[in-house]
Design a protein around this motif. Structure first.
Motif, mmCIF file in Angstrom:
data_model
loop_
_atom_site.group_PDB
_atom_site.id
_atom_site.type_symbol
_atom_site.label_atom_id
_atom_site.label_comp_id
_atom_site.label_asym_id
_atom_site.label_seq_id
_atom_site.Cartn_x
_atom_site.Cartn_y
_atom_site.Cartn_z
ATOM 1 N N GLY A 68 -7.447 -7.238 10.050
ATOM 2 C CA GLY A 68 -6.256 -6.475 9.718
ATOM 3 C C GLY A 68 -5.040 -7.316 9.390
ATOM 4 O O GLY A 68 -3.948 -6.788 9.195
ATOM 5 N N CYS A 69 -5.216 -8.634 9.322
ATOM 6 C CA CYS A 69 -4.086 -9.509 9.039
ATOM 7 C C CYS A 69 -3.681 -9.470 7.568
ATOM 8 O O CYS A 69 -2.596 -9.935 7.208
ATOM 9 C CB CYS A 69 -4.434 -10.955 9.388
ATOM 10 N N GLN A 94 -18.089 -9.112 2.123
ATOM 11 C CA GLN A 94 -18.600 -9.121 3.481
ATOM 12 C C GLN A 94 -20.005 -8.549 3.627
ATOM 13 O O GLN A 94 -20.880 -9.176 4.192
ATOM 14 C CB GLN A 94 -17.636 -8.318 4.358
ATOM 15 N N GLU A 134 -15.428 -13.183 4.023
ATOM 16 C CA GLU A 134 -16.332 -12.988 5.163
ATOM 17 C C GLU A 134 -17.783 -12.853 4.719
ATOM 18 O O GLU A 134 -18.443 -11.863 5.047
ATOM 19 C CB GLU A 134 -15.934 -11.738 5.951
ATOM 20 N N ARG A 155 1.326 4.646 1.401
ATOM 21 C CA ARG A 155 0.732 5.451 2.471
ATOM 22 C C ARG A 155 1.606 6.656 2.741
ATOM 23 O O ARG A 155 2.743 6.504 3.136
ATOM 24 C CB ARG A 155 0.634 4.596 3.746
ATOM 25 N N LEU A 190 0.868 -1.181 0.000
ATOM 26 C CA LEU A 190 0.000 0.000 0.000
ATOM 27 C C LEU A 190 0.899 1.224 0.000
ATOM 28 O O LEU A 190 1.913 1.232 0.694
ATOM 29 C CB LEU A 190 -0.822 0.043 1.285
ATOM 30 N N THR A 219 -8.660 0.148 -3.261
ATOM 31 C CA THR A 219 -8.075 1.484 -3.285
ATOM 32 C C THR A 219 -6.927 1.514 -4.283
ATOM 33 O O THR A 219 -6.173 0.545 -4.390
ATOM 34 C CB THR A 219 -7.559 1.903 -1.891
ATOM 35 N N GLU A 255 -7.043 -12.706 12.482
ATOM 36 C CA GLU A 255 -7.777 -11.593 13.071
ATOM 37 C C GLU A 255 -7.930 -10.461 12.061
ATOM 38 O O GLU A 255 -7.280 -10.444 11.024
ATOM 39 C CB GLU A 255 -7.024 -11.066 14.298
ATOM 40 N N PRO A 314 0.818 -2.753 9.843
ATOM 41 C CA PRO A 314 1.788 -3.109 8.783
ATOM 42 C C PRO A 314 2.846 -2.023 8.569
ATOM 43 O O PRO A 314 3.833 -2.266 7.891
ATOM 44 C CB PRO A 314 0.906 -3.280 7.538
ATOM 45 N N LYS A 360 -6.042 -10.585 5.066
ATOM 46 C CA LYS A 360 -6.791 -11.633 4.367
ATOM 47 C C LYS A 360 -7.461 -11.087 3.112
ATOM 48 O O LYS A 360 -7.339 -11.659 2.025
ATOM 49 C CB LYS A 360 -7.875 -12.225 5.302
ATOM 50 N N MET A 382 -6.750 -8.370 1.473
ATOM 51 C CA MET A 382 -5.750 -7.925 0.506
ATOM 52 C C MET A 382 -5.171 -9.118 -0.247
ATOM 53 O O MET A 382 -4.848 -9.009 -1.435
ATOM 54 C CB MET A 382 -4.642 -7.150 1.221
HETATM 55 N N1 LIG Z 1 -9.023 0.592 1.500
HETATM 56 C C1 LIG Z 1 -7.900 0.579 2.228
HETATM 57 N N2 LIG Z 1 -7.132 1.684 2.274
HETATM 58 C C2 LIG Z 1 -5.998 1.701 3.007
HETATM 59 N N3 LIG Z 1 -5.572 0.672 3.736
HETATM 60 C C3 LIG Z 1 -6.294 -0.452 3.755
HETATM 61 C C4 LIG Z 1 -7.492 -0.564 2.991
HETATM 62 N N4 LIG Z 1 -8.013 -1.788 3.190
HETATM 63 C C5 LIG Z 1 -7.153 -2.418 4.032
HETATM 64 N N5 LIG Z 1 -6.132 -1.631 4.372
HETATM 65 C C6 LIG Z 1 -5.015 -1.985 5.256
HETATM 66 O O1 LIG Z 1 -4.436 -3.180 4.793
HETATM 67 C C7 LIG Z 1 -4.139 -4.032 5.859
HETATM 68 C C8 LIG Z 1 -4.741 -5.389 5.609
HETATM 69 O O2 LIG Z 1 -6.123 -5.221 5.554
HETATM 70 P P1 LIG Z 1 -7.140 -6.374 5.132
HETATM 71 O O3 LIG Z 1 -8.395 -5.681 4.765
HETATM 72 O O4 LIG Z 1 -6.516 -7.239 4.105
HETATM 73 O O5 LIG Z 1 -7.319 -7.162 6.479
HETATM 74 P P2 LIG Z 1 -8.335 -8.331 6.796
HETATM 75 O O6 LIG Z 1 -7.531 -9.424 7.322
HETATM 76 O O7 LIG Z 1 -9.178 -8.605 5.626
HETATM 77 O O8 LIG Z 1 -9.171 -7.730 7.979
HETATM 78 P P3 LIG Z 1 -10.754 -7.700 8.204
HETATM 79 O O9 LIG Z 1 -11.088 -8.906 8.960
HETATM 80 O O10 LIG Z 1 -10.936 -6.460 9.006
HETATM 81 O O11 LIG Z 1 -11.405 -7.638 6.860
HETATM 82 C C9 LIG Z 1 -4.689 -3.380 7.113
HETATM 83 O O12 LIG Z 1 -3.594 -2.824 7.834
HETATM 84 C C10 LIG Z 1 -5.554 -2.273 6.622
HETATM 85 O O13 LIG Z 1 -5.407 -1.154 7.459
#
Ligand SMILES: Nc1ncnc2c1ncn2[C@@H]1O[C@H](COP(=O)(O)OP(=O)(O)OP(=O)(O)O)[C@@H](O)[C@H]1O
Ligand code: SF4
Ligand SMILES: [Mg+2]
Lengths: 326, 332, 285
Positions: B45-46, B100, B181, B17, B15, B61, B43, B278, B48, B50
């Motif tokens: 934010g892991c 989701q 999800e 940032r 990403l 994004t 959990e 991250p 998944k 992405m």
């Molecule tokens: N649209 C976005 N813009 C910026 N950062 C993002 C975006 N979506 C996810 N992230 C960041 O990417 C990282 C991984 O996010 P991800 O959505 O893959 O997690 P996840 O395991 O699917 O969690 P969740 O169970 O909340 O869906 C996180 O640190 C999150 O902050």
């Protein structure tokens, strides 16, 4: 949306607009009352009027009665289409305005069409190439378009295209020798329409392109856009079927909201181009102190804005099933 | 495993940032066999989601993008680095996706029939589109399909919306369904119904499914195999039965303990601490700040994913008998 | 909270200065204000006194921008016109902001029926066609700078009122406001000292945009011959230019450019302020 549903919704919005319209009439009444001098002058104008008519106005509007009753009578008279008589034009004011209305509508609707096509187009380009030179250019263009007084733009267009290059006419709505109808007449009309319509549309192009860009950028982040792409939709489908449709409501609201400004702009533009519409009538009535014409134009323009908002509402309802609840 | 349906090696997603590259998926490898039901758990934010987006190179994004790895799909085709037009023809046609929140992933202004038909039209479906939409709605057990096609999203219940989205994802008979999800936003009873539906569809259509969830309970009910993800990496994988029987990684053990709710009234367990951001992942084993059995080595050296029996695990103490019951000693 | 209000303003300043548009806009505004103040020094002659040298083109000796149909010096008119445009623009916008702030604060803080009524009123004012209403009003009451300012102010307050009301409603129950209330402060003191300093940002933005709109409106009135007959205004100059377009393009070009530049400067400033105050938009990828 079925015709029944549409009729019901239109009716509800019309009823909701009634207080607004009454409010505008009250504003007119207040102006007439507060204006320095005799209210009859404000009702009749500064042109010499026969004494009999002055007496008739006094009686009709109850000018020797208490204010609340005067207001009631004023609402009654206006409600029954009595907008007064213009001695400058020797004509009933309502008739006079209806006579000038088509020219103004032609100018405004042309400008609106130009503005929607160019504004939405520019907005899409800017949103899709976000932060590119094109985006920045569009931003600067719309900022400038929003800052240029349209009547001055009209003068510049006349200086360049009519006086300088001798390409287009600068005064009036049709040429003296134009055929009365047919394609040639239409073309002749277009030549006269070109400069004023463009001058009038610039501000609107600026507004619409900015709103389109912002609204589109917001909508493009929506989950359903992602879902559509995940379904394998082409970018054209994503844009046309989902993004623009969802981005439309704020654009339509802005167009309706700024309708009053365009009407005002139209008044100035008509004066610059000698366009025989309501705006020019307003300008003439200022110099002639033709007050009933002025207040009647204010009423008409307000009604125009109310109507524009009503149409925007109906457009929302046609677009969004969630708004349609009867 | 014979020829896999999907074979992912060392997938990386970054990403942008505020001008910096942040790695959110950091070398994930996973494989799905044809018709296999595979879980990806971890959990919030892991990384998944992405990971899932990385598979089809489509991100929520513009800041996110693939940063490495290979994705090999059915028939040995490489998906990473595929030109956008070719990738589009795979999305929705060969790989379907479900998300989701059925409330936000449906366009509120269009009838659901239109949105299901979109998947067909955009892939130039050869047959009768309307008939296929009706067939799909019937397959999804949506009552009164002929009426439902003209319903707008707000006129449907959450469960029905999710069924409509699944219908759109399966319209072109994909070989793989990625479900991110799909039940999290739904009521418990509807969750069970949607999971039933997914199981049945998998049996009936023979599709492979990648089910993403943070709930191991969901995995236990549906998946053949499972990958456990932590802070952008896979830390353990195994068949579902083996993972629940003998979890090797302390993180897996914690997740299972947090899931299994005995009949006795006992304080619900949750792993203390949080998933690291991250932006600044811990050095060494990324789980070490939360791990009750961390040793010095864990802080300096990142554990490799090592295969054993039917699975693999990334933990320096995976074969240490003391590490089998990590949380019983320290559990609060 | 006053201490806190200072901090974002500092970063705001630095954020503004990083935008070339904003710097340019502030420079243009500063220059036009200076010109307006120093008009008697900058003008080459009395803007009203005519001469036989009518319709001289620009760069004529003694008349850098030429003369109009009565032989009056265009440069001197332009310089004096800056006074009217800026005075009307700034004073009308400031009055509109004051009215809007007062109404918005009352509506938001008191709430209930009063809030409802005031917001309906704001809505009504926003549907009124401002320019036409201004024309009719000035035509009735006679043109003077004061009338123009009052009319524009009365027609422009609703936007500020809405913003202030929204801000007051969100802050009404904030912890620091509750604390002030428990501390025995009066409602007026709470609104003025505690709440308003925190909603100043959007007010400044609309204020800047209001100035631009007011200058345009004033120019339109001037063009319609409704400007103050005792003063030179850019709109009035364009009114005269209309009759001499064929003979004297310069009578139109210079005043129009002046209006455009000043209005653009205030619009750019408002836009830049808006961006600087909305980090969400600024940091978006
Ligand atoms: N649209 C976005 N813009 C910026 N950062 C993002 C975006 N979506 C996810 N992230 C960041 O990417 C990282 C991984 O996010 P991800 O959505 O893959 O997690 P996840 O395991 O699917 O969690 P969740 O169970 O909340 O869906 C996180 O640190 C999150 O902050
Ligand atoms: S590697 Fe060390 S810190 Fe990481 S999970 Fe294993 S024991 Fe815990
Ligand atoms: Mg996710």
């Amino acid at each position: 949306m079925g015709p029944h549903e549409l009729a019901l919704l239109t009716l509800r919005r019309l009823v909701a607009a009634i207080p607004l319209v009454i409010g505008v009439v009250v504003v007119n009444f207040t102006l007439i009352q507060l204006a320095p001098g005799d209210p009859t002058t404000a009702l009749i104008g500064d042109y010499p009027a026969p004494p009999g008519y002055v007496e008739q106005v006094r009686a009709e509007f109850g000018l020797d009665r208490p204010i609340p009753e005067q207001l009631g009578r004023y609402l009654w008279q206006v409600g029954h289409g009595n907008l007064g008589y213009s001695f400058a034009h020797r004509k009933d004011v309502g008739e006079l305005i209806l006579e000038r209305l088509p020219a103004t509508l032609r100018l405004m609707l042309t400008a609106l069409a130009i503005a929607i096509v160019l504004g939405v187009g520019l907005g899409i380009l800017a949103a899709r190439r976000r932060d590119s030179p094109l985006d920045h250019g569009t931003r600067l263009f719309s900022m400038t378009g929003y800052s240029v007084p349209e009547f001055w733009l009209g003068q510049i267009l006349i200086l360049v295209f009519a006086l300088g290059l001798d390409l287009l006419p600068s005064q009036g709505a049709r040429s003296l020798r134009a055929p009365p109808e047919g394609f040639a007449a239409f073309l002749d009309g277009l030549r006269y329409l070109a400069l004023p319509a463009f001058a009038l549309s610039l501000r609107y192009i600026a507004l619409i392109s900015r709103i389109t860009r912002a609204s589109l950028l917001e909508v493009m982040n929506a989950d359903y856009i992602l879902a559509s792409r995940a379904r394998g939709a082409r970018e054209r489908t994503v844009l046309l079927a989902h993004a623009l449709r969802n981005a439309a409501p704020p654009i339509v609201t802005a167009i309706a909201y700024d309708f009053g400004f365009v009407l005002a702009g139209s008044a100035l533009i008509e004066t610059v181009f000698g366009w025989p519409g309501i705006g020019r009538l307003l300008f003439e009535s200022i110099t002639r102190r033709d007050y009933p014409v002025m207040t009647a134009i204010l009423l008409f323009v307000s009604l125009g804005v109310v109507l524009a908002n009503l149409i925007a509402d109906l457009f929302h309802a046609a677009l969004d099933p969630r708004v349609r609840r009867p | 495993m014979t020829e896999p349906l999907l074979d992912v090696r060392d997938l990386r997603v970054s990403l942008r940032r505020s001008g910096r590259e942040v790695s959110v998926v950091d070398g994930v490898s996973l494989a799905i066999a044809p018709g296999e039901f595979v879980g990806l758990v971890g959990e919030s934010g892991c990384g998944k989601s992405m990971t899932a987006f990385g598979l089809v190179n489509l991100f929520p994004t513009p800041a996110a993008h693939l940063a490495g790895g290979t994705v090999t799909f059915h028939g040995g085709r490489r998906l990473d680095g595929l030109p956008p037009a070719a990738m589009r023809r795979i999305r929705g046609a060969e790989i379907g996706m479900v998300f989701q929140d059925p409330n936000t992933y449906l366009d509120p202004l269009l009838p659901i029939g239109h949105q299901i038909a979109e998947a067909l039209r955009e892939h130039d479906f050869a047959g009768d589109v309307d008939a296929r939409v009706l067939e799909l709605l019937t397959l999804m057990e949506i009552p009164d399909p002929a009426l439902a096609v003209r319903r707008f999203p707000h006129e449907l219940s959450g469960g029905q919306r999710q069924r409509a989205l699944i219908a759109a994802a399966l319209a072109m008979n994909p070989k793989l369904l990625i479900a991110d999800e799909p039940t999290t936003a739904l009521d418990v009873t509807i969750q069970a119904a949607i999971l039933d539906l997914l199981r049945r569809l998998r049996r009936q259509l023979g599709i492979g499914v990648l089910l993403i969830t943070h709930d191991l309970g969901v995995i236990a009910e549906t998946c053949d195999r499972v990958y456990v993800m932590y802070a952008g990496r896979i830390v353990e994988s195994n068949t579902t039965a083996s993972l629940f029987a003998t979890p090797r990684h302390p993180y897996s053990q914690g997740l299972i303990k947090a899931t299994l709710r005995p009949d006795r009234r006992e304080a619900l367990f949750s792993i203390p601490g949080q998933v690291p951001s991250p932006d600044s992942p811990p050095a060494g084993c990324r789980f070490h700040p939360r791990c009750p059995i961390a040793i010095a080595k864990c802080m300096g050296q990142s554990p490799e994913l090592v295969s054993y029996d039917s699975g693999s695990v990334a933990c320096h103490r995976a074969h240490d008998p003391a590490a089998r019951t990590t949380w019983s000693a320290s559990a609060a | 909270m006053t201490g806190l209000a200072l901090a974002p303003r500092n970063t705001l300043w630095s954020r503004l200065r990083r935008r070339p548009g904003a710097t340019l806009a502030m420079a243009a505004i500063a220059i036009s204000v200076l010109v307006a103040i120093a008009a008697p020094l900058l003008a080459l002659r009395d803007p009203f006194s005519g001469s036989a040298a009518s319709l001289l083109p620009p760069l004529s000796p003694g008349h850098p921008l030429g003369t109009d149909h009565l032989g009056r010096d265009l440069w001197s008119q332009l310089v004096y016109g800056a006074r009217v445009s800026l005075a009307v623009g700034i004073l009308a916008a400031a009055s509109a902001v004051l009215i809007g702030t007062a109404i918005g604060a009352i509506a938001g803080y008191v709430g209930g029926v009063l809030d409802n009524a005031l917001m309906r009123l704001a809505e009504f004012f926003q549907t009124l066609p401002r320019f036409v209403l201004a024309i009719v009003t000035i035509a009735f009451f006679g043109s003077s700078v004061l009338h123009v300012i009052i009319v524009i102010a009365i027609l422009s307050w609703p936007q500020t009122a809405r913003l202030v009301r929204a801000g007051v409603i969100t802050l009404r129950s904030a912890a620091f406001v509750e604390a002030a209330r428990l501390g025995g402060k009066s409602d007026t003191a709470i609104v003025v000292r505690e709440i308003l300093p925190n909603v100043i940002a959007p007010i400044v933005v609309t204020g800047s945009l209001d100035v631009a709109a007011a200058i345009l409106l004033e120019a339109g009135l001037g063009f319609f011959g409704l400007g103050d007959p005792n003063l030179v205004s850019w709109g009035g100059m364009l009114n005269q230019a209309q009759q001499y377009l064929r003979q004297a393009w310069w009578m139109s070009v210079f005043p129009g450019l002046a209006i455009t530049v000043v209005v653009l400067a205030f619009n750019l400033l408002g836009d830049a302020l808006n961006d600087a105050l909305n980090p969400r938009l600024r940091d978006a990828p």
